[in-house]
Design an enzyme around this catalytic site. Sequence first.
Site, PDB file in Angstrom:
ATOM      1  N   TYR A  98      51.656  38.778  33.249  1.00 35.05           N
ATOM      2  CA  TYR A  98      50.820  37.641  32.862  1.00 35.05           C
ATOM      3  C   TYR A  98      50.421  37.804  31.385  1.00 35.05           C
ATOM      4  CZ  TYR A  98      46.822  34.538  32.580  1.00 35.05           C
ATOM      5  OH  TYR A  98      45.940  33.564  32.197  1.00 35.05           O
ATOM      6  N   ASP A 170      48.376  43.806  40.727  1.00 39.17           N
ATOM      7  CA  ASP A 170      47.910  42.429  40.572  1.00 39.17           C
ATOM      8  C   ASP A 170      48.583  41.618  41.683  1.00 39.17           C
ATOM      9  OD1 ASP A 170      47.565  39.754  39.880  1.00 39.17           O
ATOM     10  OD2 ASP A 170      47.687  40.122  37.723  1.00 39.17           O
ATOM     11  N   LYS A 195      43.209  31.480  41.277  1.00 41.56           N
ATOM     12  CA  LYS A 195      44.471  30.919  41.739  1.00 41.56           C
ATOM     13  C   LYS A 195      44.433  30.677  43.250  1.00 41.56           C
ATOM     14  CE  LYS A 195      45.285  31.743  37.390  1.00 41.56           C
ATOM     15  NZ  LYS A 195      45.962  32.942  36.904  1.00 41.56           N
TER      16      LYS A 195
HETATM   17  C1  LIG Z   1      45.744  33.905  35.907  1.00 42.56           C
HETATM   18  C2  LIG Z   1      46.215  35.282  36.075  1.00 42.56           C
HETATM   19  C3  LIG Z   1      45.468  36.376  35.597  1.00 42.56           C
HETATM   20  C4  LIG Z   1      44.189  36.193  34.801  1.00 42.56           C
HETATM   21  O1  LIG Z   1      43.176  35.644  35.587  1.00 42.56           O
HETATM   22  P1  LIG Z   1      42.010  34.677  35.003  1.00 42.56           P
HETATM   23  O2  LIG Z   1      41.256  34.319  36.232  1.00 42.56           O
HETATM   24  O3  LIG Z   1      42.694  33.524  34.347  1.00 42.56           O
HETATM   25  O4  LIG Z   1      41.231  35.496  34.041  1.00 42.56           O
HETATM   26  C5  LIG Z   1      45.962  37.639  35.827  1.00 42.56           C
HETATM   27  N1  LIG Z   1      47.106  37.841  36.503  1.00 42.56           N
HETATM   28  C6  LIG Z   1      47.862  36.817  36.972  1.00 42.56           C
HETATM   29  C7  LIG Z   1      49.119  37.115  37.710  1.00 42.56           C
HETATM   30  C8  LIG Z   1      47.437  35.510  36.777  1.00 42.56           C
HETATM   31  O5  LIG Z   1      48.198  34.504  37.231  1.00 42.56           O
END
Ligand SMILES: *Cc1c(COP(=O)(O)O)cnc(C)c1O
Length: 379
Positions: A98, A170, A195
Amino acid sequence: MKFNTKTIHGGQQPDPAYGSVMPPIYQTSTYAQTTPGGHKGYEYSRSANPTRTALENSFASIENGEFGLAFGSGLAAIDAVIKLLEPGDEVISTNDLYGGTYRLFTSIFKKFGIKFNFIGMGNASNIENYITDNTKLIWVETPTNPMMNIIDIKTTATIAKRHNVLLAVDNTFATPYLQRPLELGADIVMHSATKYLGGHSDLVMGALIVKDKDLADRLYFIQNASGAVCGPQDSFLALRGIKTLHVRMQRHCENGRAVAEYLASHPKIENVYWPGFESHPNHDIAKEQMSDFGGMVSFTTKGNNYQQSIKIVENLKVFTLAESLGGVESLAGHPASMTHASIPKEEREKTGVVDSLIRLSVGIEDGVDLIADLKQAIG
Ligand SMILES: *Cc1c(COP(=O)(O)O)cnc(C)c1O
């Protein structure tokens, strides 16, 4: 308790005050004390807030962990993990990452003396080549954003344990509905709860989940000391979102499959990146560590045609051209100019983020409408 029950009940009880079935929104910064230090477990809402506690318990429950921590964004959660480290420590990270994570590592933490190695992890045993005495953390994203690479969590966890290195995953793209990294040996699970967990594109939030008490205490110290917490309103929304995670994910997976198969059959489309294809290089690992393949699909146009890709994202009507992913509505993005613009072009292209790449977050609308929309947009 099974997963589909945990999303609704995990870590939550009716509120003891009036039996409120949903955890109330405790919109307060502070708590009355009867005598100095005489309180009911809450003294200041940066340190803890009952609505946030309910959410943190829900996070822990759905990831099959012991402790959950909620943050003001996904990046704030990642920031807290890196603050476990000291100057001189080294991190081995996925190279297809990301964009904001890459920026946090290289533009913020590098200058505090932490070294980051960005490597291909398609073959997990490659990680071992980069481990030194200073390596303290392996950072894995799987599936990766936006190339949908799959990294073998179990093998990576074995390597991490052998060298006494922490493994953080993640899990934003997969969600615990599809994949539970703690069960595969990871130490820390991270989410952008913005998300799929939130699921309705109405909040920004991050999560960490761990099993180990000592690690939880160290992360809690950072959460409180650095202070990047989320508020009670957003905690409530996230709790509400999580209650339908399993039904949403089921439809995201169905629609994701239909869209991936449609694109793969289209003469104007070059590559389709989706781990459900048998031709995906790590399809077997995806099949083993995930229960389905999710709603994220990326693709390129024939001849890496930048102009054509821009036309497609502009023509889409049901898909909205927007950053982010994981909400009920379908979104389309152009990583090279949007989510991944913070990664230098050469770095980006090494991992496949070329100028014609389009990333779709396939929502839970009727799949027939989504395919029809792609059809008219691609032409
Ligand atoms: C969006 C995202 C992030 C960061 O998260 P935020 O809530 O925008 O700070 C980190 N990792 C992945 C895979 C993401 O899609």
